[in-house]
Scaffold this motif. Structure first.
Motif, PDB file in Angstrom:
ATOM      1  N   ARG A  33       0.937  -1.249   0.190  1.00  0.00           N
ATOM      2  CA  ARG A  33       0.100  -0.024   0.133  1.00  0.00           C
ATOM      3  C   ARG A  33       1.082   1.277  -0.031  1.00  0.00           C
ATOM      4  NH1 ARG A  33      -3.068  -3.493   2.803  1.00  0.00           N
ATOM      5  NH2 ARG A  33      -5.315  -3.327   2.491  1.00  0.00           N
ATOM      6  N   ASP A  66      -7.800  10.843  -6.883  1.00  0.00           N
ATOM      7  CA  ASP A  66      -7.844   9.881  -5.656  1.00  0.00           C
ATOM      8  C   ASP A  66      -8.962   9.787  -4.863  1.00  0.00           C
ATOM      9  OD1 ASP A  66      -7.696  12.070  -3.483  1.00  0.00           O
ATOM     10  OD2 ASP A  66      -5.629  12.515  -3.994  1.00  0.00           O
ATOM     11  N   THR A  94     -16.857   5.233  -6.016  1.00  0.00           N
ATOM     12  CA  THR A  94     -15.844   4.619  -6.230  1.00  0.00           C
ATOM     13  C   THR A  94     -16.109   3.642  -7.254  1.00  0.00           C
ATOM     14  OG1 THR A  94     -14.710   4.812  -4.119  1.00  0.00           O
ATOM     15  CG2 THR A  94     -13.750   3.001  -5.677  1.00  0.00           C
ATOM     16  N   TRP A 149      -5.470   5.239  -4.157  1.00  0.00           N
ATOM     17  CA  TRP A 149      -6.078   5.390  -2.741  1.00  0.00           C
ATOM     18  C   TRP A 149      -4.974   6.312  -1.819  1.00  0.00           C
ATOM     19  CZ3 TRP A 149      -3.008   3.381   1.570  1.00  0.00           C
ATOM     20  CH2 TRP A 149      -3.678   3.448   2.693  1.00  0.00           C
ATOM     21  N   LEU A 169     -11.237  -0.386   1.473  1.00  0.00           N
ATOM     22  CA  LEU A 169     -11.321  -0.660   0.027  1.00  0.00           C
ATOM     23  C   LEU A 169     -11.292  -2.258  -0.219  1.00  0.00           C
ATOM     24  CD1 LEU A 169     -11.763   0.644  -2.572  1.00  0.00           C
ATOM     25  CD2 LEU A 169      -9.159   0.818  -3.015  1.00  0.00           C
ATOM     26  N   TYR A 217      -4.333   0.464  -4.634  1.00  0.00           N
ATOM     27  CA  TYR A 217      -3.556   0.701  -3.323  1.00  0.00           C
ATOM     28  C   TYR A 217      -2.217   1.044  -3.671  1.00  0.00           C
ATOM     29  CZ  TYR A 217      -6.783  -0.826   0.163  1.00  0.00           C
ATOM     30  OH  TYR A 217      -7.909  -0.755   0.913  1.00  0.00           O
TER      31      TYR A 217
END
Length: 323
Positions: free
Chosen positions: A3, A226, A248, A262, A282, A297
């Motif tokens: 991430r 984002d 989203t 993200w 998410l 991510y």
């Protein structure tokens, strides 16, 4: 799963400024604007009056966040030099953007210093009326695609292929909201990447407008957006974040999984939702498969923000003022 928090703020010293005046630190994460508005800027466990790199690293390590992209904003006050120091100190963990006000008399001097001397390859334009430039440049509303100062900026940045321009233009009820300007800029400067914050401030009672924005951007592969702060923009403070999921889902269907990033917008957004929830909502949403999750991510932010040119520019930079 790897991430990258693609939208995070470091706060060495609270120095916010917007239409409410100056933001003054009170301790225990609280701050007060000059007009008397009291806010909880930092979660109480993050710091008394700062959100420094070392605290952020502990938070990231606890949640297994590999890297973070540090953005600037009028809410915290520009933390340009501290961001540069942090990128230099922790090159494997942080990349960052700088900010400057196009109406400052030394605007392009500031830009050249940060790009040419300090090696930044991302710039944030916080132009929202609610919290950014349109809140204190009220007599001079401006558009990003026609303003002469911004035009000079874009011409300069076009010399640096792959440069990232990150824009927060506020919600649709603000004069600063200009998704069509992003379309015009993307067409004019195809070598630049444009990242619009907060899913263009998409809201559930404005789905037609939101979908129109996504449709405008769809033909331009250099426009990204984002997911940061979409929860608190829609007033969501607990799972399952139904509004965030729907917004989203629409962005994913229209733009694809390679153009979404993200992020959490911490520390501010972590006062509404725990960082842990922002970090994991998410992958618990059942919106997409593993490949798409990995792109949103990690892969997209890594490709755009942590590109080889950006890393090399930061590593090779020497501040001529403090060599």
């Amino acid at each position: 799963m790897k991430r990258i928090d693609g939208h995070l703020h470091l706060v060495q010293n609270i120095a916010g400024f917007n239409g409410k005046g100056r933001l003054n630190a009170l301790g225990n994460g609280e701050a007060i604007w000059d007009d008397g508005t009291l806010i909880q800027l930092l979660p109480t466990t993050y710091g008394e009056s700062d959100f420094n790199a070392e605290n952020v690293l502990r938070l990231m390590d606890n949640e297994k966040i590999d890297k973070a992209m540090v953005l600037q904003g009028s809410l915290n006050g520009y933390q340009n030099y501290y961001t540069w120091q942090t990128m230099r100190k922790y090159p494997d963990r942080f990349m960052g953007a700088f900010s400057a006000d196009p109406f400052a008399s030394e605007f392009m001097t500031i830009v050249r210093r940060h790009v040419q001397d300090l090696g930044f390859r991302s710039m944030k334009l916080e132009i929202s009326a609610g919290g950014g430039m349109h809140g204190y440049h009220t007599t001079t509303p401006f558009r990003l695609d026609t303003n002469p100062q911004v035009g000079e900026l874009m011409h300069f940045l076009a010399n640096y292929p792959g440069f990232n321009v990150i824009v927060d233009y506020g919600s649709a009820d603000q004069v600063s909201h200009q998704p069509e300007a992003m379309t015009n800029l993307a067409a004019r400067y195809p070598q630049l990447h444009f990242v619009v914050c907060h899913l263009s401030f998409g809201q559930m009672d404005e789905l037609g407008l939101y979908q129109n924005t996504l449709d405008q951007w769809a033909p331009f592969p250099n426009i990204y957006t984002d997911l940061a702060a979409i929860q608190d923009i829609n007033g969501e403070t607990s799972f399952p974040y139904a509004a965030s999921r729907e917004l989203t889902r629409r962005a994913l269907a229209t733009l694809g999984d390679k153009r979404l990033i993200w992020g959490t917008d911490s520390p501010w957004s972590a006062t509404f939702n725990a960082y842990h929830d922002l970090a994991h909502w998410l992958d618990t949403s059942d919106l997409m498969g593993q490949t798409a999750l990995e792109n949103i991510y990690y892969n997209n932010a890594n490709r755009i923000y942590f590109n080889a040119e950006a890393q090399a520019a930061v590593a090779q930079a020497v501040d001529p003022v403090r060599p």
